[in-house]
Design a protein around this motif. Structure first.
Motif, PDB file in Angstrom:
ATOM      1  N   PRO A 292       0.846  -1.174  -0.393  1.00 12.74           N
ATOM      2  CA  PRO A 292      -0.233   0.266  -0.513  1.00 12.74           C
ATOM      3  C   PRO A 292       0.663   1.400  -0.095  1.00 12.74           C
ATOM      4  CG  PRO A 292      -0.186  -0.863   2.021  1.00 12.74           C
ATOM      5  CD  PRO A 292       0.302  -2.194   1.307  1.00 12.74           C
ATOM      6  N   ASN A 295       1.930   1.908  -3.063  1.00 16.21           N
ATOM      7  CA  ASN A 295       0.504   1.360  -4.555  1.00 16.21           C
ATOM      8  C   ASN A 295       1.313   0.825  -5.743  1.00 16.21           C
ATOM      9  OD1 ASN A 295      -1.149   4.081  -3.712  1.00 16.21           O
ATOM     10  ND2 ASN A 295       1.131   5.090  -3.666  1.00 16.21           N
ATOM     11  N   CYS A 296       1.834  -0.923  -5.353  1.00  8.67           N
ATOM     12  CA  CYS A 296       1.538  -1.445  -6.629  1.00  8.67           C
ATOM     13  C   CYS A 296       1.695  -2.862  -5.941  1.00  8.67           C
ATOM     14  CB  CYS A 296       3.304  -1.578  -6.932  1.00  8.67           C
ATOM     15  SG  CYS A 296       3.923  -1.576  -5.586  1.00  8.67           S
ATOM     16  N   PRO A 312       0.842  -1.537 -11.045  1.00  4.75           N
ATOM     17  CA  PRO A 312       0.605   0.312  -9.874  1.00  4.75           C
ATOM     18  C   PRO A 312      -0.675  -0.462  -9.408  1.00  4.75           C
ATOM     19  CG  PRO A 312       0.063   0.505 -12.294  1.00  4.75           C
ATOM     20  CD  PRO A 312       0.752  -0.706 -12.547  1.00  4.75           C
ATOM     21  N   PRO A 314      -3.389   1.529  -6.464  1.00  4.68           N
ATOM     22  CA  PRO A 314      -3.194   2.893  -5.553  1.00  4.68           C
ATOM     23  C   PRO A 314      -3.950   1.834  -4.358  1.00  4.68           C
ATOM     24  CG  PRO A 314      -4.429   3.820  -7.785  1.00  4.68           C
ATOM     25  CD  PRO A 314      -4.391   1.952  -8.035  1.00  4.68           C
ATOM     26  N   ASP A 315      -2.984   2.315  -3.384  1.00  6.21           N
ATOM     27  CA  ASP A 315      -3.830   1.678  -1.925  1.00  6.21           C
ATOM     28  C   ASP A 315      -3.175   0.205  -2.084  1.00  6.21           C
ATOM     29  OD1 ASP A 315      -3.838   1.937   0.655  1.00  6.21           O
ATOM     30  OD2 ASP A 315      -5.650   2.180   0.421  1.00  6.21           O
ATOM     31  N   SER A 330      -8.163  -3.084  -3.004  1.00  3.94           N
ATOM     32  CA  SER A 330      -7.202  -1.268  -2.905  1.00  3.94           C
ATOM     33  C   SER A 330      -8.497  -0.275  -2.193  1.00  3.94           C
ATOM     34  CB  SER A 330      -7.290  -1.076  -4.720  1.00  3.94           C
ATOM     35  OG  SER A 330      -7.120   0.131  -5.024  1.00  3.94           O
ATOM     36  N   ALA A 332      -8.588   1.943  -3.295  1.00  2.00           N
ATOM     37  CA  ALA A 332      -9.278   2.794  -3.938  1.00  2.00           C
ATOM     38  C   ALA A 332     -10.523   1.931  -4.593  1.00  2.00           C
ATOM     39  CB  ALA A 332      -9.039   2.869  -5.287  1.00  2.00           C
ATOM     40  N   SER A 334     -10.856  -0.971  -6.004  1.00  2.00           N
ATOM     41  CA  SER A 334     -10.510  -1.902  -7.126  1.00  2.00           C
ATOM     42  C   SER A 334     -10.107  -2.796  -6.733  1.00  2.00           C
ATOM     43  CB  SER A 334      -9.136  -0.811  -7.987  1.00  2.00           C
ATOM     44  OG  SER A 334      -9.543   0.146  -8.856  1.00  2.00           O
ATOM     45  N   GLN A 352     -13.491   0.882   0.681  1.00  2.69           N
ATOM     46  CA  GLN A 352     -13.243   1.444   0.666  1.00  2.69           C
ATOM     47  C   GLN A 352     -11.292   0.543   1.179  1.00  2.69           C
ATOM     48  OE1 GLN A 352     -11.768   5.590   1.814  1.00  2.69           O
ATOM     49  NE2 GLN A 352      -9.768   5.614   1.886  1.00  2.69           N
TER      50      GLN A 352
END
Length: 361
Positions: A292, A295-296, A312, A314-315, A330, A332, A334, A352
């Motif tokens: 996290p 971001n990957c 990549p 995010p978080d 993620s 974000a 995802s 989230q």
């Protein structure tokens, strides 16, 4: 010591202990109870100082959620009895037991006096015991708290003598406990002994006997997160506590009786992980680890231990495996579904996600 503010948070969560029904996407009314099967559980954020634990299906789509008194971290699951436990983020002052099928609170337990939780725990293979990483608040002396399920999670024992600052504990197929020992004494979250760190991967029997202990060559690598490959090998994710410009290997593997082996990547690739590995999972061919902070996430070949994809996200947070397919969460929202490098599907959830996932198996 548990503060009055912490007690108020615990009471608030206990009073607000019913599951929150999820809304279908694009709908403004409360949905009827879902028929989807719970498959994974993880912690989540839902606004400023609002934290939940979420039960979801295999695609990461939420089924139900429960509020938490403060930020959660890891989850342990006892499928035979339908219980799950969420652990407060270190230095944590609670663990929360709930029925993940009904979405109902069972117990909200404060940490013992002069103790805190480190954010992880695991059930024994027979589901009768819960093992929890804990520490002495004044010294960070590592403890595995042993709780009996049949008696309402009464604490029956404490295992110690393996080092300072344990973080994650997992149960190996033979019942041995593997413990990621960070080796760091902290005051709150502030490290106090970085010049004297003693991190280790420690193996402890179900009776509390230290069976084996191995360290990394670089003592600035604090062992944090663990997974096993379904057999005898432990995968170790590290946090680097050394010089900012240093980029050592952050992922290793170990089999009892053998040496620690680093997974391979170029220094600039390790730099992308920003000195921190979070969740780890493995299939028959691949190992996936998230960061996290970076971001990957990365995927390594189990055959030659080389990094084959650095993606990549995010978080990037939790990762689990279903039917030899990774699911990656993620912050974000995802959800990545991926069976092998460079072949992925990106889904969206309304959650989230935060920190880790655990699969219901």
């Amino acid at each position: 010591m548990v503060t009055d503010q912490a007690r108020r948070r615990l009471l608030k969560a206990a009073l607000f202990g019913a599951a929150t029904p999820m809304l279908p996407f694009g709908c403004g009314s409360i949905s009827k109870p879902t028929l989807r099967t719970p498959a994974l559980i993880g912690c989540a954020l839902s606004g400023r100082e609002r934290f939940n634990v979420v039960v979801a299906d295999q695609q990461g789509q939420p089924i139900s959620e429960l509020p938490l008194p403060s930020r959660g971290h890891g989850v342990a699951i006892n499928a035979p009895v339908g219980h799950a436990v969420v652990f407060a983020r270190r230095p944590g002052d609670y663990l929360m037991v709930f029925d993940y099928q009904r979405g109902e609170l069972i117990q909200l337990r404060q940490a013992d006096a002069r103790r805190h939780y480190y954010g992880h725990g695991v059930y024994s293979s027979d589901g009768q015991w819960l093992y929890v990483t804990e520490g002495d608040r004044s010294t960070s002396r590592g403890i595995i708290g042993v709780y009996e399920v049949a008696t309402g999670y009464q604490k029956r024992d404490e295992f110690t003598g393996f080092g300072l600052g344990p973080h994650e504990v997992i149960s190996m197929p033979n019942g041995t406990l593997a413990i990621g020992v960070g080796g760091v004494h902290t005051h709150g979250r502030e490290p106090m002994n970085l010049d004297r760190m003693r991190p280790s991967l420690s193996y402890v029997s179900s009776q509390g006997h230290l069976l084996d202990q191995i360290t990394l060559a670089d003592k600035k690598l604090s062992i944090r997160h663990l997974a096993h490959d379904g057999n005898k090998t432990v995968l170790c994710g590290q946090q680097y506590r050394g010089q900012t410009e240093g980029n050592p290997a952050l992922l290793s593997m170990h089999t009892q009786g053998e040496g620690m082996i680093d997974l391979q990547a170029e220094p600039e690739q390790w730099a992308r992980f920003n000195h921190y590995i979070a969740s780890i999972a493995a299939t028959e061919e691949w190992i996936l680890a998230t960061s996290p902070r970076g971001n990957c996430y990365g995927i390594w070949s189990k055959r030659d231990l080389k990094l084959v994809e650095l993606a990549p996200l995010p978080d990037a947070s939790g990762v689990v495996v279903f039917d030899n397919v990774f699911r990656v969460s993620s912050g974000a929202g995802s959800v990545i579904s991926q069976s092998n490098p460079h072949d992925k599907t990106v889904l969206r959830s309304s959650i989230q996600w935060d920190n880790h996932w655990n699969a219901i198996v």
